[in-house]
Design an enzyme around this catalytic site. Structure first.
Site, PDB file in Angstrom:
ATOM      1  N   LYS A 126       0.835  -1.203   0.000  1.00 33.25           N
ATOM      2  CA  LYS A 126       0.000   0.000   0.000  1.00 33.25           C
ATOM      3  C   LYS A 126       0.870   1.253   0.000  1.00 33.25           C
ATOM      4  CE  LYS A 126      -3.971  -2.297   2.061  1.00 33.25           C
ATOM      5  NZ  LYS A 126      -4.919  -2.471   3.169  1.00 33.25           N
TER       6      LYS A 126
ATOM      7  N   GLN B  12      -4.668  -1.364   9.492  1.00 32.63           N
ATOM      8  CA  GLN B  12      -4.696  -2.697   8.883  1.00 32.63           C
ATOM      9  C   GLN B  12      -5.289  -3.711   9.859  1.00 32.63           C
ATOM     10  OE1 GLN B  12      -3.914  -3.176   5.717  1.00 32.63           O
ATOM     11  NE2 GLN B  12      -4.045  -5.396   5.645  1.00 32.63           N
TER      12      GLN B  12
ATOM     13  N   ASP C  83     -11.255   3.071   4.127  1.00 29.00           N
ATOM     14  CA  ASP C  83     -11.626   1.656   4.036  1.00 29.00           C
ATOM     15  C   ASP C  83     -13.141   1.485   3.914  1.00 29.00           C
ATOM     16  OD1 ASP C  83      -9.555  -0.233   3.994  1.00 29.00           O
ATOM     17  OD2 ASP C  83      -9.077   0.118   6.110  1.00 29.00           O
TER      18      ASP C  83
END
Ligand code: L34
Length: 293
Positions: free
Chosen positions: A51, A95, A118
């Site tokens: 990422k 994460q 997200d």
């Protein structure tokens, strides 16, 4: 060739995001993404590293945070709070999974919904369900984008989703059933409580496998010509590899590929799309913030 090239499609999306990022940069706004990892799960390290690499390529400034596995929830919340009020940060990614002692839903709820790239915050999940404008979760959105860019007809088709996680199963089912100009599919969701999985998958035009278990979908479960999207990323020990493992999806690719009209590989299918959609969400968040300035 019936293998969907997720790497190629994801690089096109990253290039589109890079173009938008450079327009923003011309107006003095550099999109920023905070990437927070707690612990040292090897798969998570690899995804987070990918990422940050994508950020650099697209022209997004990343704000990396690495916390030890023993870090307290308070410490994590402290970082989130600082990023929430930092105007240079347009997206915050924590994460998952988090260590057991940390309350995942408390952490997700602490992220400002405007910076929730997200799409996991309850406010954004609610908007998604209502069909209102909101950041969409990256893996489900990446799956829809793959179908669109491969020209897969979804309207009126039967899509069977295997898995009901908050990250993939539930949101992808929600997006697939959106009315036109959305996918407009008929959706069945199967899960560990489903009695005869094959009975459902055999009448599916589109199968989305997100069970997190290798070998979940075999050739006998697939209708001829079905589109098969494999969301699984399972690490199987393999001493013949330098890394000591290989990646397999939830689908038995060897046997299913010849029957499918289109199929995603693992690796190189849905995984890279997740990262591309994160880049897109981050740039969009920066665009939104720039408009408000
Ligand atoms: N907060 N947590 C948050 N957001 C997410 O969107 C994720 N997810 C899932 C796990 N936790 C998360 C990811 O980023 C899964 N995931 C993810 C991201 C990237 C890839 C796979 C899963 C990926 O790039 N897969 C490559 C192979 C990577 C490798 O070699 O290990 C592929 O080609 O499939």
């Amino acid at each position: 060739m019936n293998i969907i090239d997720g790497k190629k499609i994801s690089s096109e999306i990253r290039a589109e995001a890079a173009k938008k990022a450079s327009l923003l940069a011309g107006r003095g706004v550099i999109p920023g993404l905070a990437v927070i990892l707690v612990g040292d799960n090897p798969a998570s390290i690899s995804y987070v590293t990918a990422k940050e690499k994508a950020c650099a390529e697209v022209g997004i400034r990343s704000f990396p945070v690495r916390l030890p596995r023993e870090a307290s929830q308070e410490e994590l919340l402290g970082h989130i709070s600082a990023f929430n009020s930092n105007p240079d940060v347009h997206g915050i990614l924590v994460q998952l999974p988090l260590p057991e002692h940390i309350d995942e839903s408390a952490v997700i709820s602490a992220i400002s919904p405007e910076k929730d790239v997200d799409g996991f915050h309850p406010a954004n999940v609610g908007k998604m369900l209502l069909g209102e404008d909101a950041p969409l979760p990256c893996t489900p959105h990446g799956i829809i984008e793959l179908l669109v860019r491969c020209g897969v007809e979804t309207s009126g088709k039967h899509a069977v989703v295997i898995g009901r996680s908050n990250i993939v199963g539930k949101p992808v089912a929600c997006l697939l059933m959106r009315r036109k100009p959305g996918p407009n599919a008929t959706v069945t969701v199967c899960h560990t409580g489903t009695k005869n999985l094959a009975e459902y998958t055999r009448c599916a035009d589109i199968v989305i496998a997100a069970a997190g278990r290798p070998g979940t979908v075999t050739a006998d479960m697939i209708k001829d010509g079905a589109v098969v999207i494999d969301v699984g990323v399972n690490r199987i020990p393999d001493q013949s590899r330098k890394s000591g493992f290989r990646l397999v999806g939830d689908v038995d690719f060897q046997s299913v590929a010849p029957k499918a009209s289109l199929i995603t590989p693992v690796p190189g299918g849905v995984g890279p799309m997740t990262i591309a959609m994160l880049m897109d969400n981050t740039v969009k968040s920066a665009e939104r913030a720039a408009r408000l300035n």
